[in-house]
Design an enzyme around this catalytic site. Sequence first.
Site, PDB file in Angstrom:
ATOM      1  N   ARG A  31      50.538  60.994  13.708  1.00 25.16           N
ATOM      2  CA  ARG A  31      51.808  61.262  14.400  1.00 25.16           C
ATOM      3  C   ARG A  31      52.046  60.239  15.500  1.00 25.16           C
ATOM      4  O   ARG A  31      51.111  59.873  16.217  1.00 25.16           O
ATOM      5  CB  ARG A  31      51.771  62.657  15.048  1.00 25.16           C
ATOM      6  CG  ARG A  31      51.458  63.773  14.087  1.00 25.16           C
ATOM      7  CD  ARG A  31      52.677  64.422  13.540  1.00 25.16           C
ATOM      8  NE  ARG A  31      52.307  65.453  12.565  1.00 25.16           N
ATOM      9  CZ  ARG A  31      53.182  66.085  11.798  1.00 25.16           C
ATOM     10  NH1 ARG A  31      54.479  65.815  11.881  1.00 25.16           N
ATOM     11  NH2 ARG A  31      52.786  66.988  10.940  1.00 25.16           N
ATOM     12  N   ASP A  32      53.287  59.820  15.638  1.00 25.82           N
ATOM     13  CA  ASP A  32      53.649  58.900  16.726  1.00 25.82           C
ATOM     14  C   ASP A  32      53.528  59.629  18.066  1.00 25.82           C
ATOM     15  O   ASP A  32      53.951  60.780  18.209  1.00 25.82           O
ATOM     16  CB  ASP A  32      55.083  58.390  16.517  1.00 25.82           C
ATOM     17  CG  ASP A  32      55.396  57.180  17.382  1.00 25.82           C
ATOM     18  OD1 ASP A  32      55.550  56.086  16.833  1.00 25.82           O
ATOM     19  OD2 ASP A  32      55.475  57.344  18.627  1.00 25.82           O
ATOM     20  N   ILE A  33      52.979  58.954  19.037  1.00 27.35           N
ATOM     21  CA  ILE A  33      52.761  59.575  20.363  1.00 27.35           C
ATOM     22  C   ILE A  33      54.079  59.779  21.110  1.00 27.35           C
ATOM     23  O   ILE A  33      54.150  60.630  22.006  1.00 27.35           O
ATOM     24  CB  ILE A  33      51.783  58.700  21.185  1.00 27.35           C
ATOM     25  CG1 ILE A  33      51.041  59.538  22.224  1.00 27.35           C
ATOM     26  CG2 ILE A  33      52.479  57.514  21.838  1.00 27.35           C
ATOM     27  CD1 ILE A  33      49.846  58.817  22.852  1.00 27.35           C
ATOM     28  N   ASN A  58      59.254  47.599  12.143  1.00 26.80           N
ATOM     29  CA  ASN A  58      59.627  46.514  13.035  1.00 26.80           C
ATOM     30  C   ASN A  58      58.642  45.374  12.817  1.00 26.80           C
ATOM     31  O   ASN A  58      57.427  45.597  12.773  1.00 26.80           O
ATOM     32  CB  ASN A  58      59.577  46.989  14.488  1.00 26.80           C
ATOM     33  CG  ASN A  58      60.621  48.036  14.788  1.00 26.80           C
ATOM     34  OD1 ASN A  58      61.759  47.920  14.336  1.00 26.80           O
ATOM     35  ND2 ASN A  58      60.249  49.058  15.531  1.00 26.80           N
ATOM     36  N   GLU A  99      56.311  46.652  19.128  1.00 27.66           N
ATOM     37  CA  GLU A  99      55.474  46.759  20.332  1.00 27.66           C
ATOM     38  C   GLU A  99      53.989  46.657  20.026  1.00 27.66           C
ATOM     39  O   GLU A  99      53.231  46.111  20.825  1.00 27.66           O
ATOM     40  CB  GLU A  99      55.754  48.084  21.044  1.00 27.66           C
ATOM     41  CG  GLU A  99      57.148  48.154  21.658  1.00 27.66           C
ATOM     42  CD  GLU A  99      57.408  49.487  22.355  1.00 27.66           C
ATOM     43  OE1 GLU A  99      56.519  50.349  22.380  1.00 27.66           O
ATOM     44  OE2 GLU A  99      58.533  49.649  22.852  1.00 27.66           O
ATOM     45  N   VAL A 100      53.560  47.228  18.918  1.00 21.17           N
ATOM     46  CA  VAL A 100      52.130  47.225  18.582  1.00 21.17           C
ATOM     47  C   VAL A 100      51.902  46.213  17.460  1.00 21.17           C
ATOM     48  O   VAL A 100      52.464  46.357  16.364  1.00 21.17           O
ATOM     49  CB  VAL A 100      51.665  48.630  18.149  1.00 21.17           C
ATOM     50  CG1 VAL A 100      50.177  48.601  17.800  1.00 21.17           C
ATOM     51  CG2 VAL A 100      51.935  49.649  19.250  1.00 21.17           C
ATOM     52  N   HIS A 139      52.714  48.710  10.962  1.00 24.96           N
ATOM     53  CA  HIS A 139      52.889  50.153  10.839  1.00 24.96           C
ATOM     54  C   HIS A 139      54.279  50.441  10.312  1.00 24.96           C
ATOM     55  O   HIS A 139      55.244  49.775  10.668  1.00 24.96           O
ATOM     56  CB  HIS A 139      52.665  50.862  12.177  1.00 24.96           C
ATOM     57  CG  HIS A 139      53.429  50.272  13.319  1.00 24.96           C
ATOM     58  ND1 HIS A 139      53.031  49.128  13.974  1.00 24.96           N
ATOM     59  CD2 HIS A 139      54.581  50.668  13.916  1.00 24.96           C
ATOM     60  CE1 HIS A 139      53.891  48.853  14.933  1.00 24.96           C
ATOM     61  NE2 HIS A 139      54.855  49.766  14.917  1.00 24.96           N
ATOM     62  N   HIS A 188      57.069  53.317  10.281  1.00 30.58           N
ATOM     63  CA  HIS A 188      57.518  54.582  10.863  1.00 30.58           C
ATOM     64  C   HIS A 188      58.144  55.429   9.751  1.00 30.58           C
ATOM     65  O   HIS A 188      58.965  54.927   8.970  1.00 30.58           O
ATOM     66  CB  HIS A 188      58.618  54.346  11.902  1.00 30.58           C
ATOM     67  CG  HIS A 188      58.213  53.584  13.115  1.00 30.58           C
ATOM     68  ND1 HIS A 188      57.922  54.189  14.317  1.00 30.58           N
ATOM     69  CD2 HIS A 188      58.077  52.251  13.338  1.00 30.58           C
ATOM     70  CE1 HIS A 188      57.628  53.280  15.221  1.00 30.58           C
ATOM     71  NE2 HIS A 188      57.716  52.086  14.652  1.00 30.58           N
TER      72      HIS A 188
HETATM   73  P1  DGP Z   1      56.904  49.637  17.310  1.00 29.63           P
HETATM   74  O1  DGP Z   1      57.948  49.485  18.375  1.00 29.63           O
HETATM   75  O2  DGP Z   1      57.505  49.609  15.904  1.00 29.63           O
HETATM   76  O3  DGP Z   1      55.757  48.661  17.492  1.00 29.63           O
HETATM   77  O4  DGP Z   1      56.317  51.109  17.465  1.00 29.63           O
HETATM   78  C1  DGP Z   1      55.110  51.414  18.064  1.00 29.63           C
HETATM   79  C2  DGP Z   1      54.973  52.921  18.081  1.00 29.63           C
HETATM   80  O5  DGP Z   1      53.615  53.237  18.357  1.00 29.63           O
HETATM   81  C3  DGP Z   1      55.808  53.641  19.126  1.00 29.63           C
HETATM   82  O6  DGP Z   1      56.751  54.500  18.473  1.00 29.63           O
HETATM   83  C4  DGP Z   1      54.814  54.469  19.927  1.00 29.63           C
HETATM   84  C5  DGP Z   1      53.574  54.440  19.086  1.00 29.63           C
HETATM   85  N1  DGP Z   1      52.335  54.401  19.843  1.00 29.63           N
HETATM   86  C6  DGP Z   1      52.000  53.515  20.812  1.00 29.63           C
HETATM   87  N2  DGP Z   1      50.765  53.793  21.277  1.00 29.63           N
HETATM   88  C7  DGP Z   1      50.317  54.860  20.563  1.00 29.63           C
HETATM   89  C8  DGP Z   1      49.100  55.616  20.588  1.00 29.63           C
HETATM   90  O7  DGP Z   1      48.169  55.360  21.350  1.00 29.63           O
HETATM   91  N3  DGP Z   1      49.015  56.649  19.704  1.00 29.63           N
HETATM   92  C9  DGP Z   1      50.023  56.978  18.837  1.00 29.63           C
HETATM   93  N4  DGP Z   1      49.832  58.010  18.018  1.00 29.63           N
HETATM   94  N5  DGP Z   1      51.172  56.275  18.788  1.00 29.63           N
HETATM   95  C10 DGP Z   1      51.307  55.249  19.652  1.00 29.63           C
END
Ligand code: DGP
Length: 120
Positions: A32-34, A91, A99-100, A104, A106
């Site tokens: 799950r997204d945080i 993205n 961001e990461v 990934h 979504h």
């Molecule tokens: P993007 O902008 O596409 O790189 O989305 C990165 C997503 O990652 C963002 O929706 C929040 C999620 N995210 C960031 N840090 C963490 C984490 O530590 N755990 C989880 N589950 N999600 C995270």
Amino acid sequence: MAYDSNNIFARILRGEIPCDKVYEDEHVLAFRDIRPQARAHALIIPKGAYVSLEDFSARASEAEIVAFHRAIPKVTALIGVNVTGYRAIANSGADSHQEVPHYHLHLLGGQRLGPLLNLA
Ligand code: DGP
């Protein structure tokens, strides 16, 4: 762009940071997204070190690519959006606001999502 092995998803894969796991197999992890942006919001990631969709699509093995895509309907069923529908967003790179820096996808659903983009 070189892969940063200290990015947050690499740390989740190494078990250094917890996640709310939805699905896992040899090549794929989903959690799950945080910061959920819809009632259902999961991320699927490959276990391999790929920076983005662009990188994954260019360099991943056929087994990794097949496993990744076969995982999608398993994850959408597990988060309850396979029947009602969902949006898949990847993205990739600077303009996308990625961001990461670990690929990934979504998966967002559980409600009506509206139009794809709302650019200012
Ligand atoms: P993007 O902008 O596409 O790189 O989305 C990165 C997503 O990652 C963002 O929706 C929040 C999620 N995210 C960031 N840090 C963490 C984490 O530590 N755990 C989880 N589950 N999600 C995270």
